[in-house]
Design a protein around this motif. Structure first.
Motif, short mmCIF file in Angstrom:
data_model
loop_
_atom_site.label_atom_id
_atom_site.label_comp_id
_atom_site.label_asym_id
_atom_site.label_seq_id
_atom_site.Cartn_x
_atom_site.Cartn_y
_atom_site.Cartn_z
N HIS A 1 18.59 0.16 0.94
CA HIS A 1 17.35 0.78 0.45
C HIS A 1 17.12 2.15 1.06
O HIS A 1 16.02 2.69 0.94
CB HIS A 1 16.16 -0.14 0.73
CG HIS A 1 16.24 -1.43 -0.02
ND1 HIS A 1 16.07 -1.52 -1.38
CD2 HIS A 1 16.50 -2.69 0.40
CE1 HIS A 1 16.21 -2.77 -1.77
NE2 HIS A 1 16.48 -3.51 -0.71
N ALA A 2 18.13 2.71 1.72
CA ALA A 2 17.98 4.04 2.33
C ALA A 2 17.60 5.05 1.25
O ALA A 2 18.06 4.97 0.12
CB ALA A 2 19.29 4.45 2.99
N GLY A 3 16.73 5.98 1.63
CA GLY A 3 16.35 7.01 0.67
C GLY A 3 15.07 6.69 -0.06
O GLY A 3 14.53 7.53 -0.79
N ARG A 4 14.56 5.48 0.10
CA ARG A 4 13.25 5.16 -0.46
C ARG A 4 12.50 4.33 0.57
O ARG A 4 13.06 3.91 1.58
CB ARG A 4 13.39 4.41 -1.79
CG ARG A 4 14.24 3.17 -1.73
CD ARG A 4 14.16 2.42 -3.03
NE ARG A 4 12.78 2.05 -3.34
CZ ARG A 4 12.46 1.14 -4.26
NH1 ARG A 4 13.40 0.53 -4.93
NH2 ARG A 4 11.20 0.82 -4.49
N GLY A 5 11.24 4.13 0.33
CA GLY A 5 10.43 3.42 1.31
C GLY A 5 10.84 1.96 1.44
O GLY A 5 11.03 1.28 0.43
N VAL A 6 11.01 1.51 2.65
CA VAL A 6 11.37 0.12 2.87
C VAL A 6 10.69 -0.39 4.13
O VAL A 6 10.62 0.32 5.14
CB VAL A 6 12.92 -0.07 2.94
CG1 VAL A 6 13.54 0.80 4.02
CG2 VAL A 6 13.30 -1.52 3.14
N SER B 1 0.82 -1.22 0.00
CA SER B 1 0.00 0.00 0.00
C SER B 1 0.85 1.27 0.00
O SER B 1 0.42 2.31 -0.50
CB SER B 1 -0.97 0.00 1.19
OG SER B 1 -0.25 -0.12 2.38
N GLU B 2 2.06 1.19 0.55
CA GLU B 2 2.94 2.37 0.59
C GLU B 2 3.87 2.42 -0.63
O GLU B 2 4.65 3.36 -0.76
CB GLU B 2 3.80 2.37 1.87
CG GLU B 2 3.02 2.38 3.17
CD GLU B 2 2.24 3.67 3.41
OE1 GLU B 2 2.66 4.72 2.90
OE2 GLU B 2 1.20 3.60 4.11
N GLY B 3 3.84 1.39 -1.45
CA GLY B 3 4.77 1.33 -2.59
C GLY B 3 6.21 1.21 -2.13
O GLY B 3 7.13 1.76 -2.74
#
Ligand SMILES: Nc1ncnc2c1ncn2[C@@H]1O[C@H](COP(=O)(O)OP(=O)(O)O)[C@@H](O)[C@H]1O
Ligand SMILES: O=C(O)[C@H](O)[C@@H](O)[C@H](O)[C@H](O)COP(=O)(O)O
Length: 162
Positions: free
Chosen positions: A63-68, A18-20
């Motif tokens: 994955h820092a800097g994007r949603g994880v 849901s959060e991509g």
């Protein structure tokens, strides 16, 4: 985060979708030896979890800097601190569940899951509840998944408080 059966994998997948966000399933990074131990009803030790936590930290940092979203038991405060160091600002959604409810869920999935239901008590013995730590949301693990996902969505839209 939370003990086996609290709903980490179910909710984590829903939130990531849901959060991509990218989903990191913590169980996928246990060593074969650790999985074997748990299937035999032998609890992991601090030492067993060291390499696993290091790998999960690397995964988070990658994955820092994007949603994880990471699904990880993170039972002890020291484990959570390691993950926070890997990804500053990391938040923890704590799925709070009673022992009997966790046991019932783990027993119900026993035929299809490596985790032995005899280990549920040791999960509770190891758990250090994250009350008072920064960036923690406590959730009722028995609430419907859709409600939990919405609670997390609302929480993520607020600034991180300490
Ligand atoms: N909020 C919930 N409501 C009802 N059943 C749930 C909920 N969360 C998880 N479950 C069920 O409980 C079991 C354990 O969930 P799972 O996501 O595998 O937990 P964990 O990854 O923390 O061990 C699964 O059968 C799952 O379908
Ligand atoms: O630190 C641990 O003792 C383990 O990580 C343990 O918590 C286990 O891996 C899972 O909880 C079982 O798998 P599920 O997360 O699917 O229950």
């Amino acid at each position: 985060m939370g003990v086996a059966g609290c709903g980490k994998s179910s909710l984590g997948a829903l939130v990531a979708q849901s959060e991509g966000a990218v989903l990191i399933e913590g169980d996928s990074f246990h060593s074969e030896a650790s999985r074997h131990k748990m299937s035999q009803g032998i609890a992991l030790t601090d030492a067993d979890r060291q390499g696993w936590l290091a790998t999960l930290g690397e995964q988070l940092a990658a994955h820092a800097g994007r949603g994880v979203v990471l699904t990880c038991s993170a039972l002890r405060r020291a484990y959570r601190e390691r993950l926070r160091q890997a990804l500053p600002g990391l938040r923890f959604a704590y799925l709070d569940i009673a022992r009997d409810d966790a046991l019932a869920r783990v027993q119900a999935r026993a035929a299809t899951h490596f985790f032995s239901s005899s280990l549920v008590d040791s999960q509770f013995a190891t758990l250090e509840v994250p009350t008072g730590e920064p960036g923690v949301l406590r959730l009722d693990a028995m609430a419907p998944l859709a409600q939990l996902q919405q609670e997390i969505h609302a929480w993520l839209s607020q600034p991180l408080t300490h």
